[in-house]
Design a protein around this motif. Structure first.
Motif, PDB file in Angstrom:
ATOM      1  N   ILE A  53      -7.901   4.658  38.597  1.00 27.37           N
ATOM      2  CA  ILE A  53      -6.777   5.569  38.744  1.00 27.37           C
ATOM      3  C   ILE A  53      -6.076   5.355  40.077  1.00 27.37           C
ATOM      4  O   ILE A  53      -4.895   5.641  40.215  1.00 27.37           O
ATOM      5  N   ASN A  54      -6.823   4.859  41.053  1.00 29.00           N
ATOM      6  CA  ASN A  54      -6.242   4.634  42.371  1.00 29.00           C
ATOM      7  C   ASN A  54      -6.936   3.452  43.049  1.00 29.00           C
ATOM      8  O   ASN A  54      -8.033   3.069  42.665  1.00 29.00           O
ATOM      9  N   PRO A  55      -6.268   2.858  44.065  1.00 24.06           N
ATOM     10  CA  PRO A  55      -6.874   1.741  44.793  1.00 24.06           C
ATOM     11  C   PRO A  55      -8.040   2.228  45.650  1.00 24.06           C
ATOM     12  O   PRO A  55      -8.157   3.427  45.878  1.00 24.06           O
ATOM     13  N   PRO A  56      -8.879   1.330  46.124  1.00 23.72           N
ATOM     14  CA  PRO A  56      -8.669  -0.112  46.132  1.00 23.72           C
ATOM     15  C   PRO A  56      -9.079  -0.824  44.850  1.00 23.72           C
ATOM     16  O   PRO A  56      -8.769  -2.000  44.680  1.00 23.72           O
ATOM     17  N   ALA A  57      -9.757  -0.180  43.918  1.00 18.88           N
ATOM     18  CA  ALA A  57     -10.143  -0.856  42.676  1.00 18.88           C
ATOM     19  C   ALA A  57      -8.906  -1.156  41.833  1.00 18.88           C
ATOM     20  O   ALA A  57      -8.004  -0.325  41.727  1.00 18.88           O
ATOM     21  N   THR A  58      -8.880  -2.339  41.239  1.00 15.78           N
ATOM     22  CA  THR A  58      -7.772  -2.735  40.371  1.00 15.78           C
ATOM     23  C   THR A  58      -8.263  -3.148  38.986  1.00 15.78           C
ATOM     24  O   THR A  58      -7.461  -3.280  38.075  1.00 15.78           O
ATOM     25  N   ARG A  59      -9.564  -3.357  38.830  1.00 14.67           N
ATOM     26  CA  ARG A  59     -10.135  -3.766  37.551  1.00 14.67           C
ATOM     27  C   ARG A  59     -10.896  -2.614  36.913  1.00 14.67           C
ATOM     28  O   ARG A  59     -11.584  -1.872  37.606  1.00 14.67           O
ATOM     29  N   PRO A  60     -10.785  -2.468  35.595  1.00 18.13           N
ATOM     30  CA  PRO A  60     -11.529  -1.408  34.915  1.00 18.13           C
ATOM     31  C   PRO A  60     -13.026  -1.702  34.897  1.00 18.13           C
ATOM     32  O   PRO A  60     -13.453  -2.833  35.121  1.00 18.13           O
ATOM     33  N   ILE A  61     -13.802  -0.664  34.625  1.00 19.27           N
ATOM     34  CA  ILE A  61     -15.246  -0.806  34.432  1.00 19.27           C
ATOM     35  C   ILE A  61     -15.533  -0.684  32.944  1.00 19.27           C
ATOM     36  O   ILE A  61     -14.794  -0.013  32.223  1.00 19.27           O
ATOM     37  N   PRO A  62     -16.589  -1.337  32.454  1.00 19.29           N
ATOM     38  CA  PRO A  62     -16.929  -1.199  31.040  1.00 19.29           C
ATOM     39  C   PRO A  62     -17.319   0.233  30.695  1.00 19.29           C
ATOM     40  O   PRO A  62     -17.924   0.941  31.499  1.00 19.29           O
ATOM     41  N   THR A  63     -16.946   0.644  29.491  1.00 17.96           N
ATOM     42  CA  THR A  63     -17.385   1.926  28.935  1.00 17.96           C
ATOM     43  C   THR A  63     -18.213   1.620  27.692  1.00 17.96           C
ATOM     44  O   THR A  63     -18.020   0.587  27.047  1.00 17.96           O
ATOM     45  N   TYR A  64     -19.142   2.510  27.376  1.00 12.68           N
ATOM     46  CA  TYR A  64     -20.066   2.268  26.279  1.00 12.68           C
ATOM     47  C   TYR A  64     -20.111   3.472  25.342  1.00 12.68           C
ATOM     48  O   TYR A  64     -19.998   4.615  25.792  1.00 12.68           O
ATOM     49  N   PRO A  65     -20.335   3.216  24.046  1.00 15.23           N
ATOM     50  CA  PRO A  65     -20.462   4.312  23.086  1.00 15.23           C
ATOM     51  C   PRO A  65     -21.695   5.170  23.368  1.00 15.23           C
ATOM     52  O   PRO A  65     -22.748   4.652  23.756  1.00 15.23           O
ATOM     53  N   VAL A  66     -21.538   6.478  23.178  1.00 14.24           N
ATOM     54  CA  VAL A  66     -22.619   7.445  23.380  1.00 14.24           C
ATOM     55  C   VAL A  66     -22.778   8.271  22.113  1.00 14.24           C
ATOM     56  O   VAL A  66     -21.790   8.640  21.480  1.00 14.24           O
ATOM     57  N   LYS A  67     -24.025   8.561  21.769  1.00 13.11           N
ATOM     58  CA  LYS A  67     -24.333   9.501  20.692  1.00 13.11           C
ATOM     59  C   LYS A  67     -25.294  10.538  21.244  1.00 13.11           C
ATOM     60  O   LYS A  67     -26.184  10.201  22.025  1.00 13.11           O
ATOM     61  N   ILE A  68     -25.105  11.766  20.827  1.00 14.10           N
ATOM     62  CA  ILE A  68     -26.046  12.840  21.164  1.00 14.10           C
ATOM     63  C   ILE A  68     -26.789  13.167  19.874  1.00 14.10           C
ATOM     64  O   ILE A  68     -26.174  13.491  18.858  1.00 14.10           O
ATOM     65  N   ASP A  69     -28.106  13.054  19.922  1.00 18.30           N
ATOM     66  CA  ASP A  69     -28.954  13.341  18.762  1.00 18.30           C
ATOM     67  C   ASP A  69     -29.915  14.447  19.176  1.00 18.30           C
ATOM     68  O   ASP A  69     -30.939  14.179  19.804  1.00 18.30           O
ATOM     69  N   GLY A  70     -29.540  15.679  18.861  1.00 18.22           N
ATOM     70  CA  GLY A  70     -30.328  16.815  19.334  1.00 18.22           C
ATOM     71  C   GLY A  70     -30.241  16.898  20.849  1.00 18.22           C
ATOM     72  O   GLY A  70     -29.172  17.071  21.402  1.00 18.22           O
ATOM     73  N   GLU A  71     -31.378  16.728  21.506  1.00 13.42           N
ATOM     74  CA  GLU A  71     -31.414  16.737  22.972  1.00 13.42           C
ATOM     75  C   GLU A  71     -31.485  15.337  23.559  1.00 13.42           C
ATOM     76  O   GLU A  71     -31.661  15.161  24.762  1.00 13.42           O
ATOM     77  N   ASN A  72     -31.362  14.314  22.725  1.00 12.24           N
ATOM     78  CA  ASN A  72     -31.455  12.931  23.182  1.00 12.24           C
ATOM     79  C   ASN A  72     -30.076  12.311  23.369  1.00 12.24           C
ATOM     80  O   ASN A  72     -29.181  12.527  22.550  1.00 12.24           O
ATOM     81  N   VAL A  73     -29.934  11.529  24.438  1.00 11.24           N
ATOM     82  CA  VAL A  73     -28.706  10.788  24.685  1.00 11.24           C
ATOM     83  C   VAL A  73     -28.986   9.329  24.353  1.00 11.24           C
ATOM     84  O   VAL A  73     -29.927   8.731  24.878  1.00 11.24           O
ATOM     85  N   LEU A  74     -28.170   8.773  23.466  1.00  7.60           N
ATOM     86  CA  LEU A  74     -28.304   7.380  23.055  1.00  7.60           C
ATOM     87  C   LEU A  74     -27.062   6.609  23.465  1.00  7.60           C
ATOM     88  O   LEU A  74     -25.948   7.137  23.389  1.00  7.60           O
ATOM     89  N   VAL A  75     -27.261   5.369  23.901  1.00 12.13           N
ATOM     90  CA  VAL A  75     -26.160   4.523  24.362  1.00 12.13           C
ATOM     91  C   VAL A  75     -26.265   3.173  23.681  1.00 12.13           C
ATOM     92  O   VAL A  75     -27.360   2.658  23.459  1.00 12.13           O
ATOM     93  N   SER A  76     -25.113   2.595  23.378  1.00 16.86           N
ATOM     94  CA  SER A  76     -25.039   1.229  22.890  1.00 16.86           C
ATOM     95  C   SER A  76     -24.323   0.391  23.945  1.00 16.86           C
ATOM     96  O   SER A  76     -23.327   0.836  24.517  1.00 16.86           O
TER      97      SER A  76
END
Length: 109
Positions: free
Chosen positions: A80-103
């Motif tokens: 959104i602002n400098p000094p960074a100019t490159r995006p960071i990877p984002t990953y899919p998230v699922k919530i299964d009950g009280e568990n957080v799962l990531v791909s």
């Protein structure tokens, strides 16, 4: 996203409200972030300076790098602002009950 391989990374209660938790998924540093009632998974490494984003401030759907102050949108990974100019990877998230799962399959930007 149907082919994505999701792995359990933590309990939902492990992620602070309006905060972040750094974890590793298959040797990849991931920041799990809770903001505005949603849970996001993004790279835990800033695209400007290789420091952990999970140590930064979370506010209004963004995470701020504690070192130089760049903020990243949690939905898109875009800086959104400098000094960074490159995006960071984002990953899919699922919530299964009280568990957080990531791909590690990146989200379509």
């Amino acid at each position: 996203m149907s082919d994505a391989r999701f792995v359990r990374v933590c309990a939902l209660t492990d992620i602070p409200d309006e905060g972040a938790l750094g974890v590793e998924v298959d040797d990849t540093p991931v920041a799990l972030v809770r903001s505005e009632g949603e849970v996001y998974a993004v790279s835990d490494i800033c695209s400007h300076a290789e420091v952990n984003l999970s140590e930064g401030e979370v506010e209004d759907g963004t995470i701020e790098c504690w070192l130089h102050g760049s903020c990243f949108d949690l939905r898109s990974g875009k800086p959104i602002n400098p000094p960074a100019t490159r995006p960071i990877p984002t990953y899919p998230v699922k919530i299964d009950g009280e568990n957080v799962l990531v791909s590690l399959d990146p989200k379509d930007a």
